[in-house]
Design an enzyme around this catalytic site. Structure first.
Site, mmCIF file in Angstrom:
data_model
loop_
_atom_site.group_PDB
_atom_site.id
_atom_site.type_symbol
_atom_site.label_atom_id
_atom_site.label_comp_id
_atom_site.label_asym_id
_atom_site.label_seq_id
_atom_site.Cartn_x
_atom_site.Cartn_y
_atom_site.Cartn_z
ATOM 1 N N ASP A 90 0.842 -1.206 0.000
ATOM 2 C CA ASP A 90 0.000 0.000 0.000
ATOM 3 C C ASP A 90 0.875 1.255 0.000
ATOM 4 O OD1 ASP A 90 -2.428 1.294 -0.170
ATOM 5 O OD2 ASP A 90 -2.820 1.261 1.970
ATOM 6 N N ASP A 108 2.120 2.485 7.879
ATOM 7 C CA ASP A 108 0.850 1.820 7.584
ATOM 8 C C ASP A 108 1.066 0.448 6.964
ATOM 9 O OD1 ASP A 108 -1.718 1.040 7.191
ATOM 10 O OD2 ASP A 108 -2.356 2.828 6.127
ATOM 11 N N ASP A 117 9.775 -18.960 2.448
ATOM 12 C CA ASP A 117 10.514 -19.728 1.449
ATOM 13 C C ASP A 117 9.582 -20.631 0.654
ATOM 14 O OD1 ASP A 117 12.928 -18.611 2.129
ATOM 15 O OD2 ASP A 117 13.332 -20.110 3.678
#
Length: 200
Positions: A90, A108, A117
């Site tokens: 984001d 955020d 993995d």
């Protein structure tokens, strides 16, 4: 059953928050402590008093030097996150914070993803539509390069005052981004010419 479901969500969120609390980099907001009380999860985070880059944009246009500095410092934070096998998912001007002495910090992590993995790519539809990479919108497998797309859109946001397609409805943006060519910088002679990189 509802209380069990809420409890499980709390445990999951607390575990994710604890993963974030282990992050330690000057360009990433620190998580100091995590606690659960009742049905609430509390996260004590570093206070970054300068506000966000979006707040800075609201105060006036950013110069090319300011944008370059913000992008450079944000890339340092992203490089660290990706090295820790995390995807932010984001990236936008509102989630890049500034301290009063000029530090640039990624914030955020509400949608930050943990890579392992065994699962090196995500396939989750999260983020904010205007900044989403095409592969995220299509719900294809994606990796940390989705953050680089979002950072590029954030660069355009800083240059133009808003992200591409800002005048479109978010649902329409979800259709436009995967079908359109990548957006480019507008502004003509306002910005310096592109500079090539040496092969080495």
């Amino acid at each position: 059953l509802e209380s069990v479901r809420i409890h499980r969500d709390q445990v999951r969120l607390a575990r994710e928050a604890q993963l974030l609390a282990r992050l330690d980099h000057p360009n990433v907001v620190r998580v100091h402590d995590i606690g659960v009380h009742g049905d609430s999860l509390f996260i004590a985070m570093e206070f970054v008093s300068g506000g966000s880059v979006l707040d800075m944009m609201d105060a006036g246009d950013l110069t090319e030097a300011q944008i370059a500095t913000i992008l450079c410092e944000t890339l340092k934070g992203l490089d660290y996150l990706h090295g820790e096998r995390k995807i932010h998912r984001d990236i936008k001007a509102a989630n890049v914070l500034l301290s009063l002495n000029g530090d640039v910090k990624l914030a955020d992590f509400g949608v930050a993803g943990q890579l392992t993995d065994t699962m090196s790519k995500c396939q989750t539809f999260v983020g904010t539509p205007f900044w989403m990479a095409p592969e995220v919108i299509r719900q294809d497998q994606y990796d940390s390069r989705a953050d680089i797309w979002s950072l590029g859109i954030s660069a355009l946001e800083m240059c133009n005052g808003e992200p591409p397609y800002a005048d479109e409805h978010p649902m329409r943006v979800l259709l436009l981004i995967p079908k359109s060519d990548p957006p480019t910088l507008r502004g003509g002679d306002k910005w310096s010419d592109a500079v090539g990189f040496a092969d080495d």
